[in-house]
Design a protein around this motif. Structure first.
Motif, PDB file in Angstrom:
ATOM      1  N   ASP A   1      21.339 112.250 112.494  1.00 34.94           N
ATOM      2  CA  ASP A   1      19.958 112.709 112.622  1.00 34.94           C
ATOM      3  C   ASP A   1      19.391 112.405 114.000  1.00 34.94           C
ATOM      4  O   ASP A   1      18.440 113.052 114.430  1.00 34.94           O
ATOM      5  N   ASN A   2      19.953 111.421 114.673  1.00 35.86           N
ATOM      6  CA  ASN A   2      19.633 111.191 116.081  1.00 35.86           C
ATOM      7  C   ASN A   2      20.886 110.620 116.747  1.00 35.86           C
ATOM      8  O   ASN A   2      21.125 109.414 116.699  1.00 35.86           O
ATOM      9  N   PHE A   3      21.661 111.504 117.344  1.00 40.19           N
ATOM     10  CA  PHE A   3      22.944 111.120 117.925  1.00 40.19           C
ATOM     11  C   PHE A   3      22.797 110.017 118.972  1.00 40.19           C
ATOM     12  O   PHE A   3      23.720 109.219 119.184  1.00 40.19           O
ATOM     13  N   ILE A   4      21.642 109.955 119.640  1.00 37.69           N
ATOM     14  CA  ILE A   4      21.457 108.951 120.692  1.00 37.69           C
ATOM     15  C   ILE A   4      20.615 107.766 120.212  1.00 37.69           C
ATOM     16  O   ILE A   4      20.055 107.027 121.028  1.00 37.69           O
ATOM     17  N   GLY A   5      20.520 107.595 118.895  1.00 29.13           N
ATOM     18  CA  GLY A   5      19.763 106.455 118.367  1.00 29.13           C
ATOM     19  C   GLY A   5      20.309 105.123 118.854  1.00 29.13           C
ATOM     20  O   GLY A   5      19.563 104.171 119.080  1.00 29.13           O
ATOM     21  N   ASN A   6      21.630 105.036 118.988  1.00 27.62           N
ATOM     22  CA  ASN A   6      22.289 103.866 119.580  1.00 27.62           C
ATOM     23  C   ASN A   6      23.057 104.377 120.799  1.00 27.62           C
ATOM     24  O   ASN A   6      24.210 104.785 120.704  1.00 27.62           O
ATOM     25  N   LYS A   7      22.377 104.373 121.956  1.00 29.18           N
ATOM     26  CA  LYS A   7      22.965 104.981 123.154  1.00 29.18           C
ATOM     27  C   LYS A   7      24.220 104.242 123.614  1.00 29.18           C
ATOM     28  O   LYS A   7      25.184 104.871 124.063  1.00 29.18           O
ATOM     29  N   ARG A   8      24.203 102.935 123.522  1.00 30.38           N
ATOM     30  CA  ARG A   8      25.365 102.168 123.982  1.00 30.38           C
ATOM     31  C   ARG A   8      26.618 102.580 123.218  1.00 30.38           C
ATOM     32  O   ARG A   8      27.653 102.913 123.813  1.00 30.38           O
ATOM     33  N   ASN A   9      26.536 102.559 121.891  1.00 29.57           N
ATOM     34  CA  ASN A   9      27.706 102.910 121.090  1.00 29.57           C
ATOM     35  C   ASN A   9      28.060 104.390 121.231  1.00 29.57           C
ATOM     36  O   ASN A   9      29.239 104.772 121.179  1.00 29.57           O
ATOM     37  N   GLY A  10      27.024 105.209 121.414  1.00 23.44           N
ATOM     38  CA  GLY A  10      27.277 106.630 121.605  1.00 23.44           C
ATOM     39  C   GLY A  10      28.092 106.896 122.858  1.00 23.44           C
ATOM     40  O   GLY A  10      29.034 107.700 122.854  1.00 23.44           O
ATOM     41  N   LYS A  11      27.758 106.226 123.945  1.00 24.65           N
ATOM     42  CA  LYS A  11      28.498 106.415 125.193  1.00 24.65           C
ATOM     43  C   LYS A  11      29.921 105.869 125.092  1.00 24.65           C
ATOM     44  O   LYS A  11      30.864 106.475 125.621  1.00 24.65           O
ATOM     45  N   LEU A  12      30.075 104.741 124.407  1.00 30.95           N
ATOM     46  CA  LEU A  12      31.425 104.206 124.203  1.00 30.95           C
ATOM     47  C   LEU A  12      32.296 105.207 123.456  1.00 30.95           C
ATOM     48  O   LEU A  12      33.467 105.430 123.807  1.00 30.95           O
ATOM     49  N   MET A  13      31.713 105.817 122.428  1.00 31.21           N
ATOM     50  CA  MET A  13      32.472 106.791 121.654  1.00 31.21           C
ATOM     51  C   MET A  13      32.789 108.024 122.491  1.00 31.21           C
ATOM     52  O   MET A  13      33.911 108.544 122.464  1.00 31.21           O
ATOM     53  N   LEU A  14      31.815 108.519 123.263  1.00 33.84           N
ATOM     54  CA  LEU A  14      32.032 109.728 124.059  1.00 33.84           C
ATOM     55  C   LEU A  14      33.126 109.530 125.104  1.00 33.84           C
ATOM     56  O   LEU A  14      33.904 110.454 125.381  1.00 33.84           O
ATOM     57  N   ARG A  15      33.216 108.345 125.675  1.00 33.10           N
ATOM     58  CA  ARG A  15      34.269 108.098 126.664  1.00 33.10           C
ATOM     59  C   ARG A  15      35.656 108.184 126.019  1.00 33.10           C
ATOM     60  O   ARG A  15      36.599 108.714 126.606  1.00 33.10           O
ATOM     61  N   GLU A  16      35.755 107.678 124.780  1.00 33.96           N
ATOM     62  CA  GLU A  16      37.029 107.781 124.054  1.00 33.96           C
ATOM     63  C   GLU A  16      37.288 109.229 123.629  1.00 33.96           C
ATOM     64  O   GLU A  16      38.427 109.717 123.693  1.00 33.96           O
ATOM     65  N   LEU A  17      36.226 109.896 123.205  1.00 35.25           N
ATOM     66  CA  LEU A  17      36.370 111.284 122.763  1.00 35.25           C
ATOM     67  C   LEU A  17      36.796 112.188 123.920  1.00 35.25           C
ATOM     68  O   LEU A  17      37.593 113.120 123.727  1.00 35.25           O
ATOM     69  N   LYS A  18      36.290 111.919 125.107  1.00 31.60           N
ATOM     70  CA  LYS A  18      36.645 112.727 126.280  1.00 31.60           C
ATOM     71  C   LYS A  18      38.155 112.728 126.510  1.00 31.60           C
ATOM     72  O   LYS A  18      38.771 113.780 126.720  1.00 31.60           O
ATOM     73  N   SER A  19      38.763 111.558 126.410  1.00 30.82           N
ATOM     74  CA  SER A  19      40.219 111.461 126.596  1.00 30.82           C
ATOM     75  C   SER A  19      40.955 112.153 125.457  1.00 30.82           C
ATOM     76  O   SER A  19      41.957 112.852 125.681  1.00 30.82           O
ATOM     77  N   TRP A  20      40.491 111.957 124.228  1.00 26.62           N
ATOM     78  CA  TRP A  20      41.138 112.571 123.065  1.00 26.62           C
ATOM     79  C   TRP A  20      41.094 114.096 123.170  1.00 26.62           C
ATOM     80  O   TRP A  20      42.098 114.780 122.916  1.00 26.62           O
ATOM     81  N   MET A  21      39.921 114.638 123.534  1.00 29.53           N
ATOM     82  CA  MET A  21      39.783 116.088 123.646  1.00 29.53           C
ATOM     83  C   MET A  21      40.734 116.652 124.697  1.00 29.53           C
ATOM     84  O   MET A  21      41.392 117.687 124.484  1.00 29.53           O
ATOM     85  N   ALA A  22      40.824 115.982 125.842  1.00 26.76           N
ATOM     86  CA  ALA A  22      41.709 116.462 126.913  1.00 26.76           C
ATOM     87  C   ALA A  22      43.159 116.445 126.463  1.00 26.76           C
ATOM     88  O   ALA A  22      43.923 117.398 126.703  1.00 26.76           O
ATOM     89  N   SER A  23      43.574 115.378 125.772  1.00 26.84           N
ATOM     90  CA  SER A  23      44.977 115.252 125.353  1.00 26.84           C
ATOM     91  C   SER A  23      45.341 116.236 124.249  1.00 26.84           C
ATOM     92  O   SER A  23      46.519 116.554 124.052  1.00 26.84           O
ATOM     93  N   HIS A  24      44.331 116.731 123.510  1.00 27.26           N
ATOM     94  CA  HIS A  24      44.591 117.684 122.427  1.00 27.26           C
ATOM     95  C   HIS A  24      44.277 119.127 122.827  1.00 27.26           C
ATOM     96  O   HIS A  24      44.295 120.028 121.972  1.00 27.26           O
ATOM     97  N   GLY A  25      43.944 119.352 124.084  1.00 30.66           N
ATOM     98  CA  GLY A  25      43.688 120.717 124.541  1.00 30.66           C
ATOM     99  C   GLY A  25      42.331 121.263 124.144  1.00 30.66           C
ATOM    100  O   GLY A  25      42.175 122.477 123.987  1.00 30.66           O
TER     101      GLY A  25
END
Length: 530
Positions: free
Chosen positions: A222-246
């Protein structure tokens, strides 16, 4: 134990998109994420069969197979929810119910054998223990305790028929740090956002990937940026995962307007192939925002914030509300002007509702202003309380504004300007998908309806040529938004008809008056002709 998982019907609504979904042979926008999460939380030696009534039929064979039924629903699904409880009783199948509707208004679900309320990580184990002890009824509550979602298992996505849905859904966080008076999210999930770990979310995406999903995913927070710290940590991991999976997925989500002040967050979202975000703007009237305690929307210019988000590469959808206390006449027109100024294509517009157990609900009950004890957040429902200005004026402004917002030409105008402002995609995964026969047929139907038959014919081709010339890499995304107005062209007529009927009934009951037409008679015919 053979468990029948039931998801009730949604009425036609802003988000149902029936006409647009027909173009691509889909039956619903999103799957019941809550139910497939429930399936993962129940004993895995149990057998499960999921029936989403929005995409398939519930048969006698389903009832004969079931030893137990479990159902979840939102308030808007009330009618079919109550019907299915009675169907379970008729078939002598014990039924347990939960979700936002039953949690908010448990007395309305009293006919169910079991009420599994609040968040399932806490109350489902209580329910399972009761069933295993042979209990035939029970009410299970968390007593205010919020679960640690880092222990939530991967939803049982394998129970879904992927071909029926336009998008999949996952959840990273629950809760919101803000205190908007009308919002039930903070009542249901609290003001301290709780997040999963990056590894959890990636495991869910890996599951969808292995099951063959390759389309959009809605992050239902309901608010993706409610916890900005954890959100950014997740996005950094997701960025690598997305690139490796095309880059197999495109994401969209919901966030508060203060996203505009965090360029790092926006850049990370775009790099992970997020292409849209829903913002709760509510109203451009600062006095109303202050009164309803939506202070986060008063700190910076709303128009400039929307513009900053768009220019960062995220398409903006937004929610608007009419009917706040102290609101001045012309609120509907002010919302239309703001939407057109900011070029927001999808503007979800509703009359204010006092949802159960919210701060607004309690204040209005104390003031003796509640008209009804129930609530419905659909656009076809009158306000459930007495506003501070005439309800007739608010309803007529609402209908007129909704009609204007989804006039076919004005919708095309906004969509075209929005995509020019959006710029070219910055993520390598934003490539155009391969055209198949279903997509080709949808494209041809769209071109015929909007480019030949309707009054939009000149603008449709002019704007498409402009997109191909100035921002060619977004043409597929752009036409997808154009297609959504197939839904709104019909839905705005539904909104007008149902609101004016309810208003006539209200005025006849309250004052003995009849409603005056809010729109010229010829507009009814125009909706069909255009």
């Amino acid at each position: 134990m053979r468990v029948l998982l039931l998801y009730p019907l949604f009425p036609k609504s802003f988000w149902s998109f029936e006409k647009a979904l027909e173009l691509v042979d889909r039956k619903a926008m999103l799957p019941p994420l809550g139910l497939v999460t429930v399936a993962a939380l129940l004993p895995q030696e149990w057998e499960f069969r999921l029936v989403d009534r929005n995409v398939g039929d519930l048969t006698e064979a389903d009832w004969e197979w079931a030893e137990l039924a479990v159902m979840s629903a939102m308030i808007v699904q009330k009618e079919d929810f109550l019907h299915l409880i009675q169907e379970a009783k008729r078939h002598k199948v014990p039924i347990g119910v939960g979700g936002p509707y039953a949690t908010a208004l448990p007395h309305e679900a009293a006919d169910a054998d079991f009420q599994i309320l609040d968040e399932g990580e806490i109350t489902l184990p209580m329910f399972v223990a009761a069933v295993q002890r042979g209990h035939t009824q029970g009410v299970f509550r968390s007593d205010g305790v919020k679960p640690d979602v880092t222990g939530t298992p991967i939803p049982r996505f394998d129970l879904l028929n992927f071909d029926s849905y336009d998008s999949m859904s996952v959840q990273f966080s629950r809760g919101c740090p803000f205190q908007c008076e009308f919002c039930d999210i903070i009542v249901l999930y609290g003001r301290k956002p709780r997040t999963k770990t990056p590894q959890q979310l990636l495991a869910e995406l890996e599951c969808l990937y292995e099951l063959g999903w390759r389309r959009s995913i809605f992050m239902v927070d309901d608010n993706f940026i409610g916890n900005k710290r954890n959100g950014k940590l997740m996005l950094r991991e997701l960025k690598s995962w997305m690139a490796s999976h095309g880059y197999p997925f495109r994401f969209n989500t919901e966030a508060s307007i203060d996203l505009a002040q965090d360029q790092e967050m926006m850049d990370l979202m775009v790099e992970c192939n997020f292409n849209a975000v829903f913002l709760g703007i509510e109203t451009p009237d600062e006095a109303s925002l202050t009164l309803t305690q939506k202070f986060q929307n008063t700190r910076d210019s709303l128009a400039e914030s929307v513009d900053r988000i768009i220019r960062s590469g995220l398409r903006v959808n937004a929610g608007f509300i009419i009917g706040f206390d102290g609101e001045k006449k012309g609120a509907g027109e002010r919302i239309v002007r703001f939407v057109e100024q900011t070029t927001v294509p999808l503007a979800m517009f509703s009359m204010l509702q006092a949802l159960p157990d919210t701060a607004l609900w309690h204040r209005l009950k104390k003031e003796g202003r509640m008209r009804e004890q129930g609530a419905n957040i659909n656009q076809t429902t009158l306000m459930n309380f007495v506003p501070t200005r005439p309800l007739q004026d608010i309803a007529n402004e609402f209908v007129a504004a909704f009609w204007e917002l989804y006039d076919p030409e004005r919708y095309l105008d906004r969509t075209y300007q929005h995509f020019l402002k959006l710029g070219a995609p910055k993520c390598p995964g934003s490539r155009v998908r391969k055209l198949n026969w279903v997509n080709m047929r949808a494209l041809l139907i769209l071109c015929w309806r909007q480019g030949v038959v309707r009054k939009t014919r000149v603008k449709f081709w002019l704007y498409l040529a402009g997109i191909l010339r100035h921002n060619p890499t977004v043409w597929e995304h752009y036409l997808g938004l154009c297609a959504l107005n197939e839904h709104f062209l019909e839905y705005r007529q539904v909104v007008q008809t149902e609101i004016e009927a309810q208003l006539s009934e209200y005025l006849a009951t309250e004052t003995g008056l009849q409603i005056l037409p809010s729109l010229e008679e010829e507009k009814v015919g125009e909706a069909i002709a255009s």
